[in-house]
Design a protein around this motif. Structure first.
Motif, PDB file in Angstrom:
ATOM      1  N   ASP A   3       0.864  -1.189   0.000  1.00  0.00           N
ATOM      2  CA  ASP A   3       0.000   0.000   0.000  1.00  0.00           C
ATOM      3  C   ASP A   3       0.899   1.237   0.000  1.00  0.00           C
ATOM      4  N   VAL A   4       1.362   1.609  -1.181  1.00  0.00           N
ATOM      5  CA  VAL A   4       2.352   2.678  -1.302  1.00  0.00           C
ATOM      6  C   VAL A   4       1.796   4.019  -0.841  1.00  0.00           C
ATOM      7  N   THR A   5       0.562   4.292  -1.145  1.00  0.00           N
ATOM      8  CA  THR A   5      -0.045   5.573  -0.751  1.00  0.00           C
ATOM      9  C   THR A   5      -0.080   5.705   0.765  1.00  0.00           C
ATOM     10  N   TYR A   6      -0.510   4.657   1.443  1.00  0.00           N
ATOM     11  CA  TYR A   6      -0.569   4.662   2.907  1.00  0.00           C
ATOM     12  C   TYR A   6       0.841   4.816   3.494  1.00  0.00           C
ATOM     13  N   ASN A   7       1.787   4.050   2.944  1.00  0.00           N
ATOM     14  CA  ASN A   7       3.158   4.087   3.470  1.00  0.00           C
ATOM     15  C   ASN A   7       3.784   5.462   3.284  1.00  0.00           C
ATOM     16  N   THR A   8       3.519   6.065   2.126  1.00  0.00           N
ATOM     17  CA  THR A   8       4.067   7.391   1.851  1.00  0.00           C
ATOM     18  C   THR A   8       3.557   8.411   2.870  1.00  0.00           C
ATOM     19  N   GLU A   9       2.281   8.313   3.169  1.00  0.00           N
ATOM     20  CA  GLU A   9       1.681   9.238   4.146  1.00  0.00           C
ATOM     21  C   GLU A   9       2.342   9.072   5.514  1.00  0.00           C
ATOM     22  N   LYS A  10       2.564   7.839   5.924  1.00  0.00           N
ATOM     23  CA  LYS A  10       3.154   7.581   7.232  1.00  0.00           C
ATOM     24  C   LYS A  10       4.622   8.015   7.273  1.00  0.00           C
ATOM     25  N   ILE A  11       5.347   7.781   6.176  1.00  0.00           N
ATOM     26  CA  ILE A  11       6.761   8.198   6.117  1.00  0.00           C
ATOM     27  C   ILE A  11       6.853   9.717   6.199  1.00  0.00           C
ATOM     28  N   CYS A  12       6.014  10.406   5.443  1.00  0.00           N
ATOM     29  CA  CYS A  12       6.033  11.877   5.463  1.00  0.00           C
ATOM     30  C   CYS A  12       5.662  12.406   6.850  1.00  0.00           C
ATOM     31  N   GLY A  13       4.751  11.724   7.515  1.00  0.00           N
ATOM     32  CA  GLY A  13       4.385  12.137   8.867  1.00  0.00           C
ATOM     33  C   GLY A  13       5.542  12.030   9.834  1.00  0.00           C
ATOM     34  N   LEU A  14       6.311  10.944   9.710  1.00  0.00           N
ATOM     35  CA  LEU A  14       7.472  10.780  10.592  1.00  0.00           C
ATOM     36  C   LEU A  14       8.601  11.735  10.213  1.00  0.00           C
ATOM     37  N   ILE A  15       8.716  12.074   8.941  1.00  0.00           N
ATOM     38  CA  ILE A  15       9.697  13.084   8.539  1.00  0.00           C
ATOM     39  C   ILE A  15       9.373  14.405   9.238  1.00  0.00           C
ATOM     40  N   ASP A  16       8.115  14.777   9.232  1.00  0.00           N
ATOM     41  CA  ASP A  16       7.706  16.005   9.912  1.00  0.00           C
ATOM     42  C   ASP A  16       8.056  15.955  11.392  1.00  0.00           C
ATOM     43  N   GLU A  17       7.794  14.812  11.999  1.00  0.00           N
ATOM     44  CA  GLU A  17       8.055  14.669  13.433  1.00  0.00           C
ATOM     45  C   GLU A  17       9.553  14.762  13.744  1.00  0.00           C
ATOM     46  N   THR A  18      10.359  14.056  12.969  1.00  0.00           N
ATOM     47  CA  THR A  18      11.796  14.041  13.257  1.00  0.00           C
ATOM     48  C   THR A  18      12.436  15.406  13.026  1.00  0.00           C
ATOM     49  N   VAL A  19      11.998  16.093  11.971  1.00  0.00           N
ATOM     50  CA  VAL A  19      12.544  17.427  11.701  1.00  0.00           C
ATOM     51  C   VAL A  19      12.120  18.403  12.795  1.00  0.00           C
ATOM     52  N   LYS A  20      10.880  18.290  13.244  1.00  0.00           N
ATOM     53  CA  LYS A  20      10.409  19.141  14.340  1.00  0.00           C
ATOM     54  C   LYS A  20      11.231  18.911  15.598  1.00  0.00           C
ATOM     55  N   GLU A  21      11.672  17.691  15.801  1.00  0.00           N
ATOM     56  CA  GLU A  21      12.495  17.362  16.973  1.00  0.00           C
ATOM     57  C   GLU A  21      13.953  17.764  16.798  1.00  0.00           C
ATOM     58  N   GLY A  22      14.300  18.269  15.613  1.00  0.00           N
ATOM     59  CA  GLY A  22      15.659  18.769  15.389  1.00  0.00           C
ATOM     60  C   GLY A  22      16.642  17.772  14.836  1.00  0.00           C
ATOM     61  N   ALA A  23      16.168  16.602  14.376  1.00  0.00           N
ATOM     62  CA  ALA A  23      17.076  15.603  13.812  1.00  0.00           C
ATOM     63  C   ALA A  23      17.630  16.090  12.480  1.00  0.00           C
ATOM     64  N   LYS A  24      18.943  15.916  12.298  1.00  0.00           N
ATOM     65  CA  LYS A  24      19.606  16.354  11.073  1.00  0.00           C
ATOM     66  C   LYS A  24      19.913  15.196  10.132  1.00  0.00           C
ATOM     67  N   VAL A  25      19.967  13.992  10.649  1.00  0.00           N
ATOM     68  CA  VAL A  25      20.142  12.792   9.824  1.00  0.00           C
ATOM     69  C   VAL A  25      19.095  11.781  10.296  1.00  0.00           C
ATOM     70  N   VAL A  26      18.305  11.281   9.339  1.00  0.00           N
ATOM     71  CA  VAL A  26      17.194  10.385   9.682  1.00  0.00           C
ATOM     72  C   VAL A  26      17.256   9.157   8.778  1.00  0.00           C
ATOM     73  N   ALA A  27      17.113   7.978   9.365  1.00  0.00           N
ATOM     74  CA  ALA A  27      17.091   6.737   8.588  1.00  0.00           C
ATOM     75  C   ALA A  27      15.745   6.045   8.754  1.00  0.00           C
ATOM     76  N   PHE A  28      15.200   5.547   7.625  1.00  0.00           N
ATOM     77  CA  PHE A  28      13.976   4.745   7.612  1.00  0.00           C
ATOM     78  C   PHE A  28      14.339   3.315   7.208  1.00  0.00           C
ATOM     79  N   PRO A  29      13.442   2.343   7.423  1.00  0.00           N
ATOM     80  CA  PRO A  29      13.764   0.943   7.129  1.00  0.00           C
ATOM     81  C   PRO A  29      13.924   0.634   5.636  1.00  0.00           C
ATOM     82  N   GLU A  30      14.433  -0.531   5.390  1.00  0.00           N
ATOM     83  CA  GLU A  30      14.640  -1.074   4.055  1.00  0.00           C
ATOM     84  C   GLU A  30      13.294  -1.280   3.351  1.00  0.00           C
ATOM     85  N   LEU A  31      13.204  -0.800   2.116  1.00  0.00           N
ATOM     86  CA  LEU A  31      12.019  -0.993   1.264  1.00  0.00           C
ATOM     87  C   LEU A  31      10.715  -0.569   1.950  1.00  0.00           C
ATOM     88  N   CYS A  32      10.813   0.430   2.831  1.00  0.00           N
ATOM     89  CA  CYS A  32       9.613   0.804   3.597  1.00  0.00           C
ATOM     90  C   CYS A  32       8.548   1.486   2.740  1.00  0.00           C
TER      91      CYS A  32
END
Length: 639
Positions: free
Chosen positions: A19-48
């Protein structure tokens, strides 16, 4: 990112398989969260983007097209976001399918790092769908744009050139020659691993050890983002076991079987300092890897990671006991060799009833046992003088007898008074001459008793005293073998405590406990109402602070301002900022001015990663100036 701290994150999003659409939404949500927390380097899982467990669905063009479109969408979502982000995605290039970690920054896809090692054993069959990445990175045309493609891509921060990041994918780290080795040799200080490692019994421990070991071997920070809940459970379960390690230590670990994000700060200045010191860390002579710039703003990094306030002393009781036993053995084996080589018939220890001389006597007894020598040939000498209290005198005598040593009492008051007459010093003048004359007289007595007994003098001074120069030159500073020379004061206490806890003699145990309760003192000034009048830590500062300063100055080369910053955090609730500043200033000043005492230090065994031997770990000119260090500390104080 002041002082080299870079906030990083390992994120596991909720996903649905294919479900690429669902996964994309969740990844973008976590990107927002990590950037808000001040993270400068962020890693997501393999083939997520698709889910790792799609199986033969990876051969379906519709899934691959959706994944590519999603990658562009996620990249666009990073525009205006101050971070370098790695996302796992399947990418078709030149008719072949690759398992890729895409690097995203400021709305762009910067590069595609390919997986070098595809597992095809046990539960894994990646070669069924994917092709191993090329051995050398190259440029490809990706949707109309030239882009780096391949292993070991180096992403370099344009505002902080020492921040170099590279990526590898899951099995790459488990292989015999991980791609991160070459990346680290060419400057990568942070490795991001996009992973999908399933859970089986015992695997989490192995995984943790693997990441710890890789970060130690490469002297790097290591972000491990693992697939979690949402992957198919047809045959496997994924636990989202995220890890962030730095030079052999796990700084942050996610809870297994819970999706989410872990954060901490990687200290890249520490890593670079370690690499400079480590002559076996081989840097590439001719750099060959592709370097890709990325954009982040330099800004203050709020610290969330902790720094042990007692770095020489393990927090966990079992580990502390094992460490104490090991150190006692190292000390005893060092002394055993010296006694054997010198063909000494005895060992002479000046015993005061304080911590350091107690530890030296315990170590000497252990060495004699190892040599098969009788403990009666240990000559324990107590030398009462103007500052000796009954408490320390009695403890010294009881301890010596209980350990089976030969106790000799040699009062030195009359000798010191005669010396004062010889040099014209007033007995009522309690200046440094008054104090040091006693220390030097004691050392002379010990040396001469050793001549009488055909033995050697065992030094009692510890590393904390050496760092501060809190020793009388040619007094307690001198011996024929210093068993405590690389043992800091905070650890001396735990070694004596460990011996007391593990010994079976109740009377000896009671004496050792009382020694532990006695204030640290050289006892060179007359007592007040029978109690110790001269307390070392009132004069020179708390040893727990000085040991903290010593550890981070020598072990990692931290600047004083950085030490002050982390000390405020580590000792919050114990010492206020002014107290920490006062004693750190004292430490820096004394550390430089007292080097001459360390430059002619007697032999002694190294027991840990920090030592001050002029023949080994610390070679410093005796007349070096401390101004730069003190000025840097003052600048940090004013911020």
């Amino acid at each position: 990112m002041r002082h080299g701290f870079v906030k990083v994150a390992a994120a596991t999003p909720d996903i649905r398989v294919a479900d690429v659409t669902y996964n994309t939404e969740k990844i973008c949500g976590l990107i927002d969260e990590t950037v808000k927390e001040g993270a400068k380097v962020v890693a997501f899982p393999e083939l997520c983007v698709t889910g790792y467990t799609c199986g033969d669905l990876f051969t379906q063009e519709v899934l691959l097209q959706e994944a590519r479109a999603a990658l562009h969408k996620i990249a666009s979502h990073t525009k205006g976001k101050d971070a370098l982000i790695f996302v796992g995605v399947p990418v078709a290039v030149e008719g072949k399918l690759y398992n890729v970690a895409a690097a995203l920054n400021q709305g762009k896809i910067l590069g595609l790092t390919t997986k070098s090692f595809l597992p095809n054993y046990g539960e894994f069959y990646e070669m069924r769908q994917f092709t191993e990445g090329p051995s050398v990175a190259r440029e490809i045309l990706f949707d109309g744009e030239k882009m780096p493609f391949g292993p070991q891509l180096l992403f370099v921060a344009d505002s902080m050139e020492s921040l170099v990041v590279s990526a590898e994918i899951c099995e790459d780290a488990w292989s015999s020659v991980p791609p991160s080795i070459e990346a680290a040799r060419e400057g990568a200080v942070i490795i991001a691993n996009c992973s999908a490692s399933d859970e089986t019994v015992g695997k989490s421990t192995y995984r943790r050890n693997l990441i710890e070991g890789q970060s130690a071997r490469l002297i790097c920070g290591y972000l491990y983002a693992n697939a979690g809940e949402g992957e198919s459970t047809t045959d496997l379960v994924f636990g989202g076991h995220n890890l962030i390690a730095e030079n052999g230590s796990v700084l942050k670990e996610g809870r297994r079987f819970e999706n989410g994000v872990i954060y901490t700060e990687i200290d890249i200045k520490r890593l670079l300092g370690e690499r400079r010191k480590n002559t076996t860390f081989q840097t590439a002579k001719e750099p060959k890897l592709i370097r890709v710039p990325f954009t982040i703003c330099k800004e203050e990094t709020a610290l969330t990671r902790t720094f042990p306030s007692r770095p020489f002393v393990p927090e966990e009781e079992g580990e502390r006991a094992r460490r104490c036993e090991e150190i006692l053995m190292i000390q005893a084996m060092g002394l055993k060799k010296r006694i054997s080589h010198a063909r000494a018939k005895s060992a002479v220890v000046g015993i005061s009833g304080g911590l350091d001389s107690t530890l030296a006597l315990l170590v000497t007894a252990k060495a004699f046992d190892a040599l098969g020598m009788e403990r009666k040939d240990i000559v324990a000498v107590t030398m009462p003088c103007f500052g000796t209290t009954d408490r320390t005198y009695q403890n010294a005598c009881k301890m010596s007898r209980k350990l089976g040593a030969t106790l000799r009492e040699i009062p030195i008051g009359a000798s010191v008074e005669q010396h004062f007459k010889d040099i014209g010093h007033d007995l009522d003048d309690h200046s440094v001459t008054y104090e040091n004359s006693q220390a030097r007289e004691r050392t002379q007595v010990l040396m001469d008793v050793a001549n009488q007994a055909g033995g050697i003098v065992i030094g009692t001074g510890d590393m904390s005293e050496l760092a501060l120069g809190w020793a009388t030159y040619n007094g307690d500073h001198m011996s024929m073998y210093g068993v405590n020379a690389s043992v800091p004061k905070t650890l001396v206490r735990h070694l004596v405590h460990y011996y007391a806890d593990s010994c079976e003699d109740a009377e000896l145990k009671a004496v050792l406990y009382d020694v532990l309760d006695t204030p640290v003192s050289p006892e060179l000034l007359p007592p007040k109402d029978g109690e110790i009048a001269q307390k070392t830590e009132d004069l020179v500062g708390p040893y727990e602070l000085h040991d903290f300063f010593l550890y981070y100055l020598l072990r990692f080369g931290y600047e004083p301002g950085k030490i002050y910053r982390i000390a405020k955090r580590s000792f919050e609730g114990e010492y206020d900022e002014e107290t920490i500043y006062k004693w750190l200033h004292t430490f820096c000043r004394r550390f430089f001015t007292q080097q001459f005492k360390r430059s002619c230090l007697p032999d002694g065994p190294k027991v840990g990663t920090v030592a001050l031997s002029p023949r080994g770990d610390w070679r410093m000119p005796s007349d070096a100036c401390s101004d730069v260090w003190l000025e840097e500390l003052e600048k940090e104080r004013k911020k």
